[in-house]
Design an enzyme around this catalytic site. Structure first.
Site, mmCIF file in Angstrom:
data_model
loop_
_atom_site.group_PDB
_atom_site.id
_atom_site.type_symbol
_atom_site.label_atom_id
_atom_site.label_comp_id
_atom_site.label_asym_id
_atom_site.label_seq_id
_atom_site.Cartn_x
_atom_site.Cartn_y
_atom_site.Cartn_z
ATOM 1 N N CYS A 90 0.853 -1.193 0.000
ATOM 2 C CA CYS A 90 0.000 0.000 0.000
ATOM 3 C C CYS A 90 0.895 1.252 0.000
ATOM 4 O O CYS A 90 1.786 1.378 0.840
ATOM 5 C CB CYS A 90 -0.891 -0.022 1.235
ATOM 6 S SG CYS A 90 -1.845 1.493 1.467
ATOM 7 N N CYS A 93 0.242 3.139 3.583
ATOM 8 C CA CYS A 93 0.679 2.626 4.886
ATOM 9 C C CYS A 93 1.728 1.519 4.827
ATOM 10 O O CYS A 93 2.250 1.115 5.862
ATOM 11 C CB CYS A 93 -0.537 2.135 5.678
ATOM 12 S SG CYS A 93 -1.136 0.521 5.140
ATOM 13 N N CYS A 137 -7.496 -0.847 1.352
ATOM 14 C CA CYS A 137 -6.449 -1.476 2.157
ATOM 15 C C CYS A 137 -7.062 -1.810 3.516
ATOM 16 O O CYS A 137 -7.660 -0.946 4.159
ATOM 17 C CB CYS A 137 -5.274 -0.521 2.313
ATOM 18 S SG CYS A 137 -4.067 -1.066 3.543
ATOM 19 N N CYS A 140 -5.269 0.495 6.442
ATOM 20 C CA CYS A 140 -5.440 1.945 6.592
ATOM 21 C C CYS A 140 -6.723 2.481 5.966
ATOM 22 O O CYS A 140 -7.009 3.669 6.083
ATOM 23 C CB CYS A 140 -4.229 2.689 6.043
ATOM 24 S SG CYS A 140 -4.133 2.760 4.242
ATOM 25 N N CYS A 160 -8.514 -4.875 -10.077
ATOM 26 C CA CYS A 160 -8.047 -3.814 -10.962
ATOM 27 C C CYS A 160 -7.580 -2.644 -10.092
ATOM 28 O O CYS A 160 -8.395 -1.972 -9.470
ATOM 29 C CB CYS A 160 -9.199 -3.399 -11.865
ATOM 30 S SG CYS A 160 -8.734 -2.183 -13.087
HETATM 31 FE FE FE Z 1 -2.827 0.974 3.530
#
Ligand code: FE
Length: 174
Positions: A90, A93, A137, A140, A160
């Protein structure tokens, strides 16, 4: 220009210089503070930052996609055609999200995966106007992209993703 006018002019210029310098310094100090706060949170713990906090550590394009649910252009992003071995984490984070082993060429111009790295990596929300479900995510809560049910075997899913929501960490050479 009289001497007094010149002095006044120099004084004003000096003040403008000092104040913009101070605000740049305080911006840098605040980003460093928030980045340190993020780094201190163990990877298995959730990150709950306000959008004001995210603004200090994300670029404007990252903020637009990750925090405002924006979408980047197809075929004009960093990872749509990446084939190297590694892990996609990510961009907000650092949570590991996808392995390159589950990446495939979907022909859409966005990085596409048939499964996340682990059960807890991402979260799917309800169906969106795109026809797929929104993917965030799990650590976060940042927006990553969408999942559709027209992917390859074995899952039949197509995650995607937006490249700008990811950071690619290359696997060490064997
Ligand atoms: Fe994240």
């Amino acid at each position: 220009m009289s001497r007094i006018t010149l002095r006044l002019f120099t004084l004003v210029l000096g003040c403008v210089g000092i104040s913009s310098c101070n605000s740049a310094k305080s911006y840098e100090a605040e980003s460093a503070r928030i980045r340190a706060k993020l780094d201190a949170i163990p990877l298995d713990e959730k990150v709950q930052f306000t959008n004001d906090e995210w603004k200090y550590i994300l670029t404007s394009l990252q903020y637009y996609v990750l925090r405002r649910k924006g979408t980047e252009l197809p075929f004009a992003n960093a990872y749509w055609h990446t084939h190297e071995n590694g892990t996609y984490i990510c961009a907000a984070c650092g949570n590991p999200l996808f392995s390159s082993e589950a990446k495939y060429d979907s022909g859409t111009g966005w990085p596409s995966f048939w499964q996340p790295i682990g059960g807890e990596a991402v979260k799917a929300a309800s169906h969106s106007s795109f026809g797929g479900s929104e993917i965030t995510c799990a650590r976060c809560g940042s927006h990553l992209g969408h999942v559709f049910d027209d992917g390859p075997k074995p899952t039949g899913l197509r995650y995607c993703m937006n490249s700008v929501a990811l950071k690619f960490v290359k696997a060490p050479a064997k």
